[in-house]
Design an enzyme around this catalytic site. Structure first.
Site, PDB file in Angstrom:
ATOM      1  N   ARG A 100      18.419  35.079 -20.117  1.00 30.29           N
ATOM      2  CA  ARG A 100      18.617  34.439 -18.805  1.00 30.29           C
ATOM      3  C   ARG A 100      19.996  33.819 -18.621  1.00 30.29           C
ATOM      4  O   ARG A 100      20.655  34.052 -17.609  1.00 30.29           O
ATOM      5  CB  ARG A 100      17.543  33.368 -18.587  1.00 30.29           C
ATOM      6  CG  ARG A 100      16.142  33.933 -18.471  1.00 30.29           C
ATOM      7  CD  ARG A 100      15.151  32.830 -18.143  1.00 30.29           C
ATOM      8  NE  ARG A 100      13.796  33.330 -17.940  1.00 30.29           N
ATOM      9  CZ  ARG A 100      12.796  32.579 -17.506  1.00 30.29           C
ATOM     10  NH1 ARG A 100      13.008  31.292 -17.251  1.00 30.29           N
ATOM     11  NH2 ARG A 100      11.585  33.096 -17.342  1.00 30.29           N
ATOM     12  N   ASP A 107      16.520  28.272 -15.210  1.00 33.08           N
ATOM     13  CA  ASP A 107      17.451  29.309 -15.663  1.00 33.08           C
ATOM     14  C   ASP A 107      17.092  30.717 -15.180  1.00 33.08           C
ATOM     15  O   ASP A 107      17.734  31.685 -15.581  1.00 33.08           O
ATOM     16  CB  ASP A 107      17.592  29.278 -17.193  1.00 33.08           C
ATOM     17  CG  ASP A 107      16.256  29.468 -17.901  1.00 33.08           C
ATOM     18  OD1 ASP A 107      15.247  29.753 -17.237  1.00 33.08           O
ATOM     19  OD2 ASP A 107      16.228  29.320 -19.139  1.00 33.08           O
ATOM     20  N   ASP A 108      16.068  30.823 -14.320  1.00 37.81           N
ATOM     21  CA  ASP A 108      15.774  32.133 -13.721  1.00 37.81           C
ATOM     22  C   ASP A 108      16.067  32.120 -12.218  1.00 37.81           C
ATOM     23  O   ASP A 108      15.463  32.846 -11.440  1.00 37.81           O
ATOM     24  CB  ASP A 108      14.323  32.566 -13.990  1.00 37.81           C
ATOM     25  CG  ASP A 108      13.311  31.501 -13.617  1.00 37.81           C
ATOM     26  OD1 ASP A 108      13.717  30.414 -13.136  1.00 37.81           O
ATOM     27  OD2 ASP A 108      12.101  31.748 -13.812  1.00 37.81           O
ATOM     28  N   ASP A 129       8.110  17.867 -11.862  1.00 37.23           N
ATOM     29  CA  ASP A 129       8.449  18.096 -10.449  1.00 37.23           C
ATOM     30  C   ASP A 129       7.516  17.325  -9.513  1.00 37.23           C
ATOM     31  O   ASP A 129       7.957  16.764  -8.502  1.00 37.23           O
ATOM     32  CB  ASP A 129       8.500  19.595 -10.098  1.00 37.23           C
ATOM     33  CG  ASP A 129       7.252  20.376 -10.479  1.00 37.23           C
ATOM     34  OD1 ASP A 129       6.326  19.800 -11.082  1.00 37.23           O
ATOM     35  OD2 ASP A 129       7.206  21.580 -10.153  1.00 37.23           O
ATOM     36  N   HIS A 168      10.366  32.299  -7.776  1.00 33.18           N
ATOM     37  CA  HIS A 168       9.498  33.478  -7.936  1.00 33.18           C
ATOM     38  C   HIS A 168       8.038  33.197  -7.576  1.00 33.18           C
ATOM     39  O   HIS A 168       7.180  34.033  -7.760  1.00 33.18           O
ATOM     40  CB  HIS A 168       9.633  34.079  -9.338  1.00 33.18           C
ATOM     41  CG  HIS A 168       9.375  33.100 -10.447  1.00 33.18           C
ATOM     42  ND1 HIS A 168       8.128  32.672 -10.791  1.00 33.18           N
ATOM     43  CD2 HIS A 168      10.236  32.451 -11.275  1.00 33.18           C
ATOM     44  CE1 HIS A 168       8.222  31.813 -11.793  1.00 33.18           C
ATOM     45  NE2 HIS A 168       9.488  31.654 -12.102  1.00 33.18           N
TER      46      HIS A 168
HETATM   47  N1  UDP Z   1      11.422  26.120 -20.265  1.00 30.18           N
HETATM   48  C1  UDP Z   1      11.606  25.162 -21.241  1.00 30.18           C
HETATM   49  N2  UDP Z   1      10.810  25.167 -22.353  1.00 30.18           N
HETATM   50  C2  UDP Z   1       9.847  26.112 -22.532  1.00 30.18           C
HETATM   51  C3  UDP Z   1       9.652  27.082 -21.525  1.00 30.18           C
HETATM   52  C4  UDP Z   1      10.446  27.055 -20.403  1.00 30.18           C
HETATM   53  O1  UDP Z   1      12.485  24.312 -21.106  1.00 30.18           O
HETATM   54  O2  UDP Z   1       9.168  26.079 -23.555  1.00 30.18           O
HETATM   55  C5  UDP Z   1      12.275  26.103 -19.062  1.00 30.18           C
HETATM   56  C6  UDP Z   1      12.882  27.440 -18.719  1.00 30.18           C
HETATM   57  O3  UDP Z   1      14.108  27.636 -19.383  1.00 30.18           O
HETATM   58  C7  UDP Z   1      13.031  27.356 -17.205  1.00 30.18           C
HETATM   59  C8  UDP Z   1      11.877  26.452 -16.790  1.00 30.18           C
HETATM   60  O4  UDP Z   1      11.481  25.741 -17.966  1.00 30.18           O
HETATM   61  O5  UDP Z   1      14.242  26.745 -16.833  1.00 30.18           O
HETATM   62  C9  UDP Z   1      10.690  27.229 -16.238  1.00 30.18           C
HETATM   63  O6  UDP Z   1      10.280  28.180 -17.188  1.00 30.18           O
HETATM   64  P1  UDP Z   1       9.711  29.598 -16.798  1.00 30.18           P
HETATM   65  O7  UDP Z   1      10.566  30.199 -15.743  1.00 30.18           O
HETATM   66  O8  UDP Z   1       9.541  30.395 -18.063  1.00 30.18           O
HETATM   67  O9  UDP Z   1       8.256  29.286 -16.258  1.00 30.18           O
HETATM   68  P2  UDP Z   1       7.686  29.020 -14.782  1.00 30.18           P
HETATM   69  O10 UDP Z   1       7.343  27.560 -14.769  1.00 30.18           O
HETATM   70  O11 UDP Z   1       8.722  29.378 -13.798  1.00 30.18           O
HETATM   71  O12 UDP Z   1       6.491  29.893 -14.699  1.00 30.18           O
HETATM   72 MN    MN Z   2      10.438  30.525 -13.734  1.00 29.34          MN
END
Ligand code: UDP
Ligand code: MN
Length: 294
Positions: free
Chosen positions: A29, A110-111, A200, A224
């Site tokens: 990423r 970071d995505d 959040d 996303h």
């Molecule tokens: N992240 C983190 N620790 C973890 C998994 C994810 O800090 O063990 C961070 C990741 O780098 C990103 C954010 O948390 O910036 C959200 O992670 P992800 O996109 O994988 O999951 P989402 O919450 O979007 O489904």
């Molecule tokens: Mn994400």
């Protein structure tokens, strides 16, 4: 390709960008961000908070970005995430104490791809001396605050909206009011635990429930969680953030990416579509020409 009318960016210096990452996403990423939108903001204003040092963090430092090692417990659960978010906030306050004059704090996962020009256009319409909380709701109803948390704290409201954690911006006057609650690991983890919510939601709870301000919904701050294919071609350049991901629907993986016409990178070369999107916004980028691909 016609240049994007607003092309050129490095001037603006009043927005602090905080990017949250983790060891396992450095390669997949962070590199993509370093190749694309990171290059459109002043490196001094970009801070990355992650878990470990490696060749990626070294590279980011070489580019002039600041990398902070959070020193938080591992994992995607409430406490480790609140811990890391606390470090992100703390670094903003430290930058301010060190003499940086920021009007805004913007957090991104970071995505996320940030279209800085669209963000700056929005910020231009707002007075940074007022308290602003900008983002997009992922849950379209007010969230109730737990009774015991309401009793123990001085709570104005019973419920609140919150901006989904992938992208949100907060003006400095509001950040100053949040410092008491959210500066650093210990505070953020303590409040997150006491309220029983992730970082959040906690930010929304404090801003709306305790401080009495409202989230300003910004529909162009996509993550996303939202269907990205629906954004029309003409609206793409107006988006503040885009992202990528996938949904599992009845055992079938459905990709959630923007739909972008591009003759330079196909879906295999650019599965996230960030390269194509970057070239749409910044066509004069060196590798946006067919003979100089990355
Ligand atoms: N992240 C983190 N620790 C973890 C998994 C994810 O800090 O063990 C961070 C990741 O780098 C990103 C954010 O948390 O910036 C959200 O992670 P992800 O996109 O994988 O999951 P989402 O919450 O979007 O489904
Ligand atoms: Mn994400």
């Amino acid at each position: 390709r016609k240049p994007h009318p607003l092309y050129d960016v490095h001037e603006r210096n009043d927005v602090y960008f905080s990017i949250k990452s983790t060891e396992k996403y450095h390669e997949s990423r962070l590199h993509l961000l370093a190749l694309t939108w990171f290059q459109t903001v002043h490196p001094h204003n970009l801070h990355i908070v992650t878990d470990t040092e490696d060749t990626t963090t070294e590279l980011l430092r070489d580019f002039g970005y600041t990398v902070h090692i959070a020193g938080c417990p591992k994992g995607h659960t409430h406490q480790p995430m609140a811990c890391k978010c606390g470090v992100e906030f703390e670094q903003f306050y430290i930058a301010k104490e060190n003499g940086s004059h920021y009007n805004w704090y913007c957090h991104l996962d970071d995505d996320m791809y940030l279209n800085v020009l669209a963000l700056f256009e929005l910020l231009d319409t707002l007075n940074p001396l007022d308290s602003h909380y900008l983002g997009q709701r992922s849950i379209n109803r007010r969230i109730d605050i737990r009774e015991d948390f309401k009793r123990k704290n001085n709570i104005l409201r019973d419920s609140y909206y919150f901006a989904t954690g992938a992208i949100y911006c907060i003006s400095t006057p509001l950040m100053e009011q949040l410092e008491y609650y959210l500066r650093g690991k210990e505070k953020m983890m303590r409040y997150s635990g006491a309220a029983g919510v992730p970082d959040d939601m906690l930010i929304g709870l404090i801003i709306e429930g305790i401080l009495g301000y409202n989230l300003t919904e910004v529909s162009t701050m996509n993550s996303h969680l939202f269907p990205l294919k629906r954004i029309s071609t003409t609206d793409l350049v107006k988006q503040i953030t885009i992202s990528y991901g996938s949904w599992n629907i009845n055992g079938k993986e459905i990709k959630n990416i923007i739909s972008i016409e591009d003759d330079l990178f196909d879906d295999n070369e650019d599965p996230t579509r960030f390269l194509s999107y970057h070239c749409l916004l910044h066509p004069s980028t060196r590798w946006c020409h067919s003979n100089e691909k990355t």
